[in-house]
Every structure is written in C-alpha cells, then in structure tokens.
Design a protein around this motif. Structure first.
Motif: not given
Lengths: 49, 201
Positions: B174-201
């Motif tokens: 809630t509050g400010t965290v309602a914006a920062a939390g999803p940003a963290l979730v999104n950035s951590v998940a996408i950064s962690a999954a990037s090796p899977a993207r590279r492995s498709s090449a």
C-alpha cells in the motif's frame, strides 16, 4: 544453452515445464500463507484497540 | 528517459491533484484508496524498505520469474520448435500467431472470472500447472498439429496467469510501496530470467 547442449528442444521444453509448474506451487504457497495471516489477524485483537 | 522525467513533472501523485477529474470523482477515488489502504494496513507493507527486503515481495519476484521464463519460452522457443518441421518463415509466422490469439482471449476471460469471484491464488496457480503440463506434452516429439495444440495450451496458461498475477502485489502493498514493490518484482524477475532468453539464441 539447454537446447544447444542436448541438440533438441526436449530438455528445454521440460525445463520450461518444471519452472512454470514450480511457479504454480509458489502461487499456492503464497495464497495459503496470505489466507492464514488474514485469519490470524481477524482473531488476534489489534494493539491499541 | 525523457518521458520518464516528463511523467514525474506532469502526472499528479494523487487523484485529488488530477485536474481532469471532477470533485465527485476525486472524492470517490480517494475514498476507495483509503479503504484499500485500511484493508492492507494490518497485513501489508507500507515503507519503501519493505518492498526491497520483505520475503513476501521476494517470493512474488520468484513467482514472476517462473512466469517470465514461460513467457520467454513461448516467445523465443516456439518459432524454433515449429521451424524444426521444415516450414517456410511465412508459415512459421502464421502458425506462431495462433497460440497468441487463444491466449489473448483467455487472458480477458480468466481475468474477468478472477475479478468476479475475487479469487486470486488458484487463478494464478491453475494456469501455470496447465502451462507446465502443456510444455511437458510438447516435449514428447509429436506431430506438428499436436505440438501446436500443446504450445497453444502453454501460451493460454502463461498469459492467463499473467493477467491475474499483478493483482497479488497490490493485495499486500500500500502507499508508496504499491509502486516500488511491483517495480522490484518486475525488475528482479526479468533480470533473473534473461539467461533463459539468451539461451534461446
């Protein structure tokens, strides 16, 4: 990486299957934990009330 | 980047500061936000540091990582799987569109069903189990038509899960965290999954 190592997509697709299913398990764990917390907070009186 | 700075300058922080809303609309939205903040007050997170350190936010990041790996799998590997059947690029392009057509319909229907029932957990978990089973099925070395059915089910599952996943962070933040939390979730998940993207090449 996985696909190149195996020369086929079988391992890659099985890897995807495992990761995605693991996500389903996490969702269930998260949901049940949230329900337990909601239940506990409705039973325990809040401080200052 | 310029748009990011423009958004900081131009977009209001709260409905009460939005010039395009009427007074009634401002009041209704502020009341709604206050009610939601009250709901998450006891069990949710409020401070910015909570969004970056609390286990529940990190669990959501792990969950979204699993979803993003599935998204990358569909996006990057599906055309290559279809290519192994010796089709022309144009045919691959048309065939690749089919799972997305069904997935787009499923996203809307599944999200609507979740809103109507108010249920989130199974609306995220079930499609992920479906996608997991479909990915495993597609690995069985079957004819193209069957592979397409399996990959379509996988796409339906992954995108249906995405449609309801993003309701989870706002349930605990809630509050400010309602914006920062999803940003963290999104950035951590996408950064962690990037090796899977590279492995498709």
């Amino acid at each position: 990486m996985i696909r190149q190592a195996t020369g086929s997509f079988t391992a890659a697709l099985l890897f995807l299957a495992a990761v995605v299913a693991f996500g389903g398990v996490i969702a269930l764990r998260f949901g049940y934990a949230a329900r337990a917390r909601a239940k506990a907070s409705s039973i325990v009186p809040q401080t200052g009330e | 980047m310029l748009l990011g700075f423009a958004a900081l300058k131009l977009l209001p922080d709260r409905p009460a500061e939005a010039p395009w809303l009427s007074e009634d609309e401002k009041h209704a939205l502020e009341t709604k936000l206050a009610a939601e903040a009250e709901t998450t007050r006891d069990a949710g997170y409020h401070a910015l540091g909570d969004a970056l350190t609390k286990p529940r936010v990190l669990v959501l990041a792990l969950l979204y990582f699993c979803i993003v790996v599935g998204l990358y799998g569909i996006g990057f590997w599906m055309p290559q799987v279809i290519q192994t059947f010796g089709l022309a690029p144009l045919e691959i392009g048309f065939l690749t569109a089919v799972p997305y057509l069904f997935a787009s319909i499923a996203m809307v229907l599944w999200g609507r069903h979740s809103d109507l029932t108010g249920e989130r957990m199974w609306h995220v978990a079930l499609p992920l189990f479906l996608a997991g089973a479909a990915f495993a099925w597609s690995a069985a070395g079957l004819p193209l038509a069957v592979i397409m059915v399996a990959l379509t089910l996988a796409a339906v599952g992954i995108y249906a899960a995405v449609s309801t996943f993003w309701s989870l962070p706002t349930a605990i933040l809630t509050g400010t965290v309602a914006a920062a939390g999803p940003a963290l979730v999104n950035s951590v998940a996408i950064s962690a999954a990037s090796p899977a993207r590279r492995s498709s090449a």
